[in-house]
Design a protein around this motif. Structure first.
Motif, short mmCIF file in Angstrom:
data_model
loop_
_atom_site.label_atom_id
_atom_site.label_comp_id
_atom_site.label_asym_id
_atom_site.label_seq_id
_atom_site.Cartn_x
_atom_site.Cartn_y
_atom_site.Cartn_z
N LEU A 31 -8.49 60.19 53.33
CA LEU A 31 -7.93 60.82 54.51
C LEU A 31 -8.60 62.17 54.68
O LEU A 31 -8.78 62.89 53.69
CB LEU A 31 -6.41 61.03 54.36
CG LEU A 31 -5.53 59.80 54.27
CD1 LEU A 31 -4.10 60.21 53.95
CD2 LEU A 31 -5.57 59.01 55.57
N ARG A 32 -8.97 62.51 55.90
CA ARG A 32 -9.60 63.80 56.17
C ARG A 32 -8.92 64.47 57.35
O ARG A 32 -8.50 63.80 58.30
CB ARG A 32 -11.10 63.62 56.47
CG ARG A 32 -11.91 63.13 55.29
CD ARG A 32 -13.38 62.90 55.67
NE ARG A 32 -14.21 62.54 54.53
CZ ARG A 32 -14.36 61.31 54.05
NH1 ARG A 32 -13.74 60.30 54.63
NH2 ARG A 32 -15.14 61.10 53.00
N VAL A 33 -8.82 65.80 57.28
CA VAL A 33 -8.17 66.58 58.34
C VAL A 33 -9.07 67.73 58.75
O VAL A 33 -9.69 68.39 57.89
CB VAL A 33 -6.80 67.11 57.87
CG1 VAL A 33 -6.21 68.07 58.91
CG2 VAL A 33 -5.84 65.97 57.64
N TRP A 34 -9.15 67.96 60.07
CA TRP A 34 -9.87 69.09 60.63
C TRP A 34 -8.94 69.87 61.56
O TRP A 34 -8.07 69.29 62.22
CB TRP A 34 -11.07 68.62 61.46
CG TRP A 34 -12.15 67.94 60.69
CD1 TRP A 34 -13.30 68.49 60.19
CD2 TRP A 34 -12.23 66.53 60.37
NE1 TRP A 34 -14.07 67.53 59.57
CE2 TRP A 34 -13.44 66.32 59.67
CE3 TRP A 34 -11.39 65.45 60.61
CZ2 TRP A 34 -13.81 65.07 59.21
CZ3 TRP A 34 -11.75 64.19 60.14
CH2 TRP A 34 -12.96 64.02 59.45
N GLN A 35 -9.15 71.17 61.61
CA GLN A 35 -8.48 71.99 62.61
C GLN A 35 -9.39 72.07 63.83
O GLN A 35 -10.54 72.51 63.73
CB GLN A 35 -8.19 73.40 62.08
CG GLN A 35 -7.49 74.31 63.09
CD GLN A 35 -6.07 73.87 63.40
OE1 GLN A 35 -5.22 73.85 62.53
NE2 GLN A 35 -5.81 73.51 64.65
N VAL A 36 -8.88 71.63 64.97
CA VAL A 36 -9.68 71.61 66.19
C VAL A 36 -9.25 72.76 67.08
O VAL A 36 -8.06 72.97 67.32
CB VAL A 36 -9.50 70.26 66.94
CG1 VAL A 36 -10.25 70.27 68.26
CG2 VAL A 36 -9.98 69.11 66.06
N PHE A 79 -4.23 62.92 66.55
CA PHE A 79 -4.02 64.36 66.69
C PHE A 79 -2.57 64.70 66.38
O PHE A 79 -1.66 63.93 66.70
CB PHE A 79 -4.32 64.81 68.13
CG PHE A 79 -5.71 65.30 68.36
CD1 PHE A 79 -6.15 66.51 67.83
CD2 PHE A 79 -6.60 64.56 69.14
CE1 PHE A 79 -7.44 66.97 68.06
CE2 PHE A 79 -7.88 65.01 69.39
CZ PHE A 79 -8.31 66.23 68.85
N SER A 80 -2.37 65.88 65.80
CA SER A 80 -1.02 66.42 65.64
C SER A 80 -0.70 67.32 66.83
O SER A 80 -1.58 67.62 67.65
CB SER A 80 -0.91 67.24 64.35
OG SER A 80 -1.66 68.44 64.47
N GLN A 81 0.55 67.76 66.92
CA GLN A 81 0.94 68.65 68.00
C GLN A 81 0.25 70.01 67.90
O GLN A 81 0.12 70.72 68.89
CB GLN A 81 2.46 68.85 67.99
CG GLN A 81 3.24 67.59 68.35
CD GLN A 81 3.00 67.13 69.78
OE1 GLN A 81 2.97 67.94 70.70
NE2 GLN A 81 2.82 65.83 69.97
N ASN A 82 -0.17 70.39 66.70
CA ASN A 82 -0.83 71.68 66.50
C ASN A 82 -2.34 71.55 66.35
O ASN A 82 -2.99 72.38 65.69
CB ASN A 82 -0.23 72.42 65.30
CG ASN A 82 -0.24 71.57 64.03
OD1 ASN A 82 -0.50 70.37 64.08
ND2 ASN A 82 0.05 72.18 62.90
N ASN A 83 -2.92 70.52 66.95
CA ASN A 83 -4.37 70.33 67.05
C ASN A 83 -5.08 70.11 65.72
O ASN A 83 -6.25 70.47 65.56
CB ASN A 83 -5.03 71.50 67.80
CG ASN A 83 -5.30 71.14 69.26
OD1 ASN A 83 -4.65 70.27 69.83
ND2 ASN A 83 -6.26 71.81 69.86
N LEU A 84 -4.38 69.48 64.78
CA LEU A 84 -5.07 68.95 63.62
C LEU A 84 -5.54 67.54 63.96
O LEU A 84 -4.84 66.80 64.65
CB LEU A 84 -4.14 68.90 62.40
CG LEU A 84 -3.72 70.23 61.78
CD1 LEU A 84 -2.71 69.97 60.67
CD2 LEU A 84 -4.92 70.98 61.24
N LEU A 85 -6.72 67.18 63.48
CA LEU A 85 -7.26 65.84 63.71
C LEU A 85 -7.33 65.12 62.37
O LEU A 85 -7.91 65.63 61.40
CB LEU A 85 -8.66 65.93 64.33
CG LEU A 85 -9.36 64.60 64.61
CD1 LEU A 85 -8.58 63.75 65.61
CD2 LEU A 85 -10.79 64.83 65.11
N LEU A 86 -6.74 63.94 62.32
CA LEU A 86 -6.66 63.14 61.09
C LEU A 86 -7.50 61.89 61.24
O LEU A 86 -7.44 61.21 62.26
CB LEU A 86 -5.20 62.77 60.83
CG LEU A 86 -4.90 61.78 59.70
CD1 LEU A 86 -5.21 62.40 58.34
CD2 LEU A 86 -3.43 61.34 59.77
#
Length: 394
Positions: free
Chosen positions: A61-66, A46-53
């Motif tokens: 590589l895939r990214v989602w906004q949670v 997770f990133s600090q801004n709620n992206l999930l990698l």
């Protein structure tokens, strides 16, 4: 020091809704896909801004906004990029969540600038596959560990420029950084055949080995994962092994009660109604949250929340039970393993990857099962032990 965690305490529920929320599966984002990812999932973060990698064996590589929708978390697909010319084995975010880094079987270290296209750019190389990637925000360095027995530090402002390198004796299995500490686990063992663990201080440049020598772990077999903890002034690390055991090492009490090991991810079964056997599964992931408690996820398809201070399991989450009723397992059919897991920055969401971990070999690979990522909405009472006595401890 060995220790067996007590039985799960009776937890106070914060409303009936918390008991009934079901974990949410991230759906396929493209036609022809059967799961969240197209092949085995190797890492989640997770990133600090709620992206999930997520990184995976299909070179992507895939990214989602949670984000929370009502009472539960859900994910919206945000993009994908080619992470190499072979399986991607690890990935992490930079400090502000505007880029991702990865390493893989093609020996390359790559950076994916979000919004900059569908191809991650090469910024460094190892001599063999890259197994781990961690970002050190305090020094703006990417830290990678490889099967070439090196840990390398990269200044991301100068692509293909290695800041410095640590040469070890055996291939690197796991690395975790949380300033000012870095823990490194390799294939190297002591004369007792117990794994050797390298702990470094990152306050010096280059990093200095703690007490000028590696630790000899109390674990007896290969370390699968390692995590640094730094909470309320207490620093140390946790190790998970292929033998279904976790070791907690508190730097303030290296040989005291705060340093201990315990068994987990083991299942007792009765054979032919007479003989009881214990199946042992690897601990594939350890994830700490902001309260100082932590999760383990394993090859048995189970994840658990633990409190190391009271040496208590807060809660066990099995497929087909409670919030995981949608993941029911057929009798006699092994559960899909959990390959990796992580908490969001606020610890409100716990993501876990139901994907084969290769612990049972190629002949038992679950090729007919999709590689899915699930989101668990964490209830407040799942993060800490409530006021209840467990084995004489609160």
């Amino acid at each position: 020091m060995a220790f067996s965690f007590g039985q799960q305490p009776q937890q106070q529920q914060f409303g009936a809704a918390a008991q009934q929320l079901q974990d949410v599966k991230i759906p396929p984002h493209a036609a022809g896909m059967t799961g969240s990812c197209g092949d085995g999932i190797s890492s989640l973060s997770f990133s600090q801004n709620n992206l999930l990698l997520a990184s995976s064996w299909d070179s992507q590589l895939r990214v989602w906004q949670v984000a929370k929708q009502g009472q539960q978390f859900a994910a919206q697909f945000a993009g994908a990029a080619a992470g190499g010319d072979g399986p991607v084995l690890c990935a992490c975010f930079n400090g502000d969540g505007t880029a991702a880094f990865c390493g893989g079987a093609d020996n390359t270290v790559r950076m994916w600038q979000f919004g900059g296209g569908g191809q991650a750019q090469v910024i460094g190389r190892h001599d063999q596959p890259v197994k781990t990637a961690s970002f050190l925000a305090q020094q703006n360095l990417l830290v990678t560990g490889g099967w070439d027995a090196t840990v390398r530090f990269w200044d991301i402002r100068q692509p293909n420029k290695e800041a410095y390198k640590l040469q070890l004796n055996q291939k690197v299995y796991s690395v975790d950084v949380q300033f000012p500490l870095m823990v490194v686990c390799t294939a190297e063992t002591a004369a007792s055949q117990h794994p050797l663990v390298h702990l470094y201080s990152l306050a010096q440049n280059p990093p200095q080995l703690f007490q000028n020598q590696p630790f000899e772990s109390t674990l007896k077999h290969q370390v699968r994962c390692a995590k640094v903890f730094n909470h309320n002034g207490r620093q140390g690390f946790a190790l998970g092994s292929v033998e279904g055991r976790v070791e907690i090492k508190d730097l303030a009490e290296l040989h005291g009660k705060r340093s201990f090991a315990f068994k987990c991810h083991r299942v007792k079964e009765t054979m032919h109604g007479r003989r009881e056997l214990t199946k042992v599964y690897p601990v594939n992931s350890i994830a700490f949250n902001h309260t100082g408690t932590f999760a383990t996820s394993g090859g048995d398809g189970v994840f658990n929340f633990w409190d190391k201070e009271s040496k208590t399991r807060i809660k066990e989450f099995k497929p087909g039970h409670g919030c995981r009723q949608q993941q029911a397992v057929q009798p006699g059919v092994p559960s899909q393993t959990i390959a990796d897991s992580c908490f969001s920055a606020t610890s409100e969401c716990f993501a876990y990857a139901m994907s084969y971990d290769w612990s049972r070999g190629d002949d038992q690979a679950m090729k007919d099962k999709p590689n899915d990522i699930w989101l668990h909405t964490v209830a407040e009472d799942e993060l800490r032990v409530q006021a209840a006595k467990v084995g004489g401890k609160k």
